[in-house]
Design an enzyme around this catalytic site. Sequence first.
Site, PDB file in Angstrom:
ATOM      1  N   GLY A 279       0.749  -1.304   0.052  1.00  0.00           N
ATOM      2  CA  GLY A 279      -0.052  -0.137   0.119  1.00  0.00           C
ATOM      3  C   GLY A 279       0.803   1.225   0.115  1.00  0.00           C
TER       4      GLY A 279
ATOM      5  N   PRO B  92       5.358  -4.626  -0.691  1.00  0.00           N
ATOM      6  CG  PRO B  92       7.759  -3.728  -1.132  1.00  0.00           C
ATOM      7  CD  PRO B  92       6.874  -4.772  -0.160  1.00  0.00           C
ATOM      8  N   GLY B  93       4.365  -3.359  -3.652  1.00  0.00           N
ATOM      9  CA  GLY B  93       4.056  -3.518  -5.280  1.00  0.00           C
ATOM     10  C   GLY B  93       4.438  -2.174  -5.776  1.00  0.00           C
ATOM     11  NE  ARG B  94      -0.478   2.027  -5.797  1.00  0.00           N
ATOM     12  CZ  ARG B  94      -1.833   1.870  -6.229  1.00  0.00           C
ATOM     13  NH1 ARG B  94      -1.784   2.314  -7.745  1.00  0.00           N
ATOM     14  NH2 ARG B  94      -2.844   1.091  -5.912  1.00  0.00           N
TER      15      ARG B  94
ATOM     16  NE  ARG C 185      -3.722   2.066 -10.929  1.00  0.00           N
ATOM     17  CZ  ARG C 185      -3.800   3.272 -10.333  1.00  0.00           C
ATOM     18  NH1 ARG C 185      -3.417   4.387 -10.916  1.00  0.00           N
ATOM     19  NH2 ARG C 185      -4.215   3.345  -9.227  1.00  0.00           N
TER      20      ARG C 185
ATOM     21  CE1 TYR D  56      -9.585   0.275  -8.708  1.00  0.00           C
ATOM     22  CE2 TYR D  56      -7.439   0.661 -10.084  1.00  0.00           C
ATOM     23  CZ  TYR D  56      -8.394  -0.339  -9.439  1.00  0.00           C
ATOM     24  OH  TYR D  56      -8.007  -1.457  -9.260  1.00  0.00           O
TER      25      TYR D  56
ATOM     26  CB  CYS E  68     -16.748   0.415 -28.895  1.00  0.00           C
ATOM     27  SG  CYS E  68     -16.064   0.329 -30.435  1.00  0.00           S
ATOM     28  CD  GLU E  69     -16.923  -0.176 -22.159  1.00  0.00           C
ATOM     29  OE1 GLU E  69     -17.105   0.569 -21.302  1.00  0.00           O
ATOM     30  OE2 GLU E  69     -16.848  -1.387 -22.217  1.00  0.00           O
TER      31      GLU E  69
ATOM     32  CE1 TYR F 145      -1.857  -3.883  -8.207  1.00  0.00           C
ATOM     33  CE2 TYR F 145      -0.862  -1.937  -7.785  1.00  0.00           C
ATOM     34  CZ  TYR F 145      -1.097  -3.340  -7.253  1.00  0.00           C
ATOM     35  OH  TYR F 145      -0.753  -3.750  -6.079  1.00  0.00           O
TER      36      TYR F 145
HETATM   37  N1  LLP Z   1      -0.439  -7.064  -0.265  1.00  0.00           N
HETATM   38  C1  LLP Z   1      -1.658  -7.555  -0.623  1.00  0.00           C
HETATM   39  C2  LLP Z   1      -2.268  -8.653   0.210  1.00  0.00           C
HETATM   40  C3  LLP Z   1      -2.349  -6.760  -1.522  1.00  0.00           C
HETATM   41  O1  LLP Z   1      -3.749  -7.161  -1.886  1.00  0.00           O
HETATM   42  C4  LLP Z   1      -1.765  -5.967  -2.218  1.00  0.00           C
HETATM   43  C5  LLP Z   1      -2.663  -5.310  -3.389  1.00  0.00           C
HETATM   44  C6  LLP Z   1      -0.448  -5.698  -1.852  1.00  0.00           C
HETATM   45  C7  LLP Z   1       0.107  -6.372  -1.053  1.00  0.00           C
HETATM   46  C8  LLP Z   1       0.404  -4.556  -2.802  1.00  0.00           C
HETATM   47  O2  LLP Z   1      -0.155  -3.222  -2.709  1.00  0.00           O
HETATM   48  P1  LLP Z   1       0.536  -1.954  -3.247  1.00  0.00           P
HETATM   49  O3  LLP Z   1       1.895  -1.939  -2.478  1.00  0.00           O
HETATM   50  O4  LLP Z   1       1.033  -2.339  -4.699  1.00  0.00           O
HETATM   51  O5  LLP Z   1      -0.187  -0.710  -3.011  1.00  0.00           O
HETATM   52  N2  LLP Z   1      -5.594  -2.465  -9.058  1.00  0.00           N
HETATM   53  C9  LLP Z   1      -5.249  -1.568  -7.828  1.00  0.00           C
HETATM   54  C10 LLP Z   1      -4.600  -1.895  -6.697  1.00  0.00           C
HETATM   55  C11 LLP Z   1      -5.280  -2.964  -6.192  1.00  0.00           C
HETATM   56  C12 LLP Z   1      -4.133  -3.602  -4.996  1.00  0.00           C
HETATM   57  C13 LLP Z   1      -4.562  -4.883  -4.634  1.00  0.00           C
HETATM   58  N3  LLP Z   1      -3.869  -5.483  -3.459  1.00  0.00           N
HETATM   59  C14 LLP Z   1      -4.695  -0.168  -8.599  1.00  0.00           C
HETATM   60  O6  LLP Z   1      -4.457  -0.054  -9.808  1.00  0.00           O
HETATM   61  O7  LLP Z   1      -4.519   0.943  -8.186  1.00  0.00           O
END
Ligand code: LLP
Length: 435
Positions: free
Chosen positions: A241, A276-278, A315, A319, A361-362, A390
């Site tokens: 997150g 971490p991801g994003r 996205r 969102y 087409c949206e 993402y």
């Molecule tokens: N851990 C768990 C259990 C999660 O469900 C997620 C993301 C993460 C870690 C990684 O979160 P991050 O560090 O990337 O924020 N598709 C959406 C985001 C959905 C995230 C789902 N879970 C977007 O494009 O903003």
Amino acid sequence: MDNSGFQYIDGHLHCDGIPVTDIAEEHGTPCFIYSKSTLLNRLNSFRNAFSKHDPLICFSVKSLANLSILRLIDKEDCGFDIVSGGELYRVLQAGGAPGKTVFAGVGKTEEEIKFALKHQVHMFNVESESEMRLIAHAAAETGHTAAVAIRVNPDVDARTHEKTTTGKKENKFGIDPETALELAKETRSMPGVILKGLHMHLGSPIYDTQPYVDGLKKIIEFKKLLEHDGLIIDTLNIGGGYCMSYTGREVLSPQDYADAIGPILTEAGADLILEPGRHIAAPSGILLTKTIHTKETGSGKKFIIVDAAMNNLLRPTLYDAFHRIWPADSPTGMPEVIDPEDSDNMRNFDTERVDVVGPVCESGDCLAKDRRLPALKTGDLLSIYDAGAYGQTMSSNYNGRPKAPEVITNGGSFVLISKRESYKDLIAGEELTCI
Ligand code: LLP
């Protein structure tokens, strides 16, 4: 963009020193371009911020899942956060370590659980009583022992988009503390599982440290309750997150998060897992796209129609997410900050107001609405920033559109790490049957 691998040099956008136009020439558009230096810098600065706690960093595969990138991340001694058998398969194919992989998700099937048991994943993040029993059953049946963490739902509002908030009690994720307490006790009579950890993931992206502080405090209170009952928890997984900036304005750094929650973590004295991801992936990638047409309606509204669409980057449609967009060739470079409020940052740039839309087409296929951009013509390249997370992972073939290729820089050159899909790929797997 100070620390970014994406920089304008003599009015042309470069990725790690390579003109993005060179990449477009070789691989076409739309195309995801990743900066290896940005990815590694962000991973390392994240790791350094938390180094005092010696965390296991489990990169969130759902954010960016390309095999070569997972391999790169594995080489950096990281693990993975997965949510499906398919993501585990990816990690294995990339040579990633299942022993450093944690498995979350509310709907793990028996098949997926057995697959993960076979490869001895580090930990299951368990999201319901039913799932705990299924894991115990599957483990007993296959002669394995599953290390589990209970994903606690701490009922904390992370103030994210409502579709990406996961830590409030009305969300489907995790287990409320009361139920979790009973379940934790029950694990003592489940030979297939060992309760080792507690997990939380509050949502994404989180622009404030307070939700982490509040959530973690609740988790630690819960840990103490368990200890009172003789259940010792040695691992805390505080999820993902961590934010990054979609506008170019300064946001929290990993150090800010570490400073806010560090003292609580130290006091808790458990092993730490971060997911971490994003934060790492988003700023490491752009989606490069080309202007196909421009058109103006009778009412004077101008559309820039590009070859990327909601099937490539969902996205904005899903969102109303904001991504900076700017021409790849721009003699004056790019404004430091581009934001929905249109502040003075654009003052030195000659712009007009347009919608940047894709061919799908949206009407929802809109990558930027009412955006100030320099005048564009057919053939002009545009860079859509912060598309590394993402982006490709949420892509689809909607409207018969093949997925875009992915390219990453490597030293002074670039490599293709996934091909553009062909029309043939679009129908692979289908059976043409007379019905
Ligand atoms: N851990 C768990 C259990 C999660 O469900 C997620 C993301 C993460 C870690 C990684 O979160 P991050 O560090 O990337 O924020 N598709 C959406 C985001 C959905 C995230 C789902 N879970 C977007 O494009 O903003």
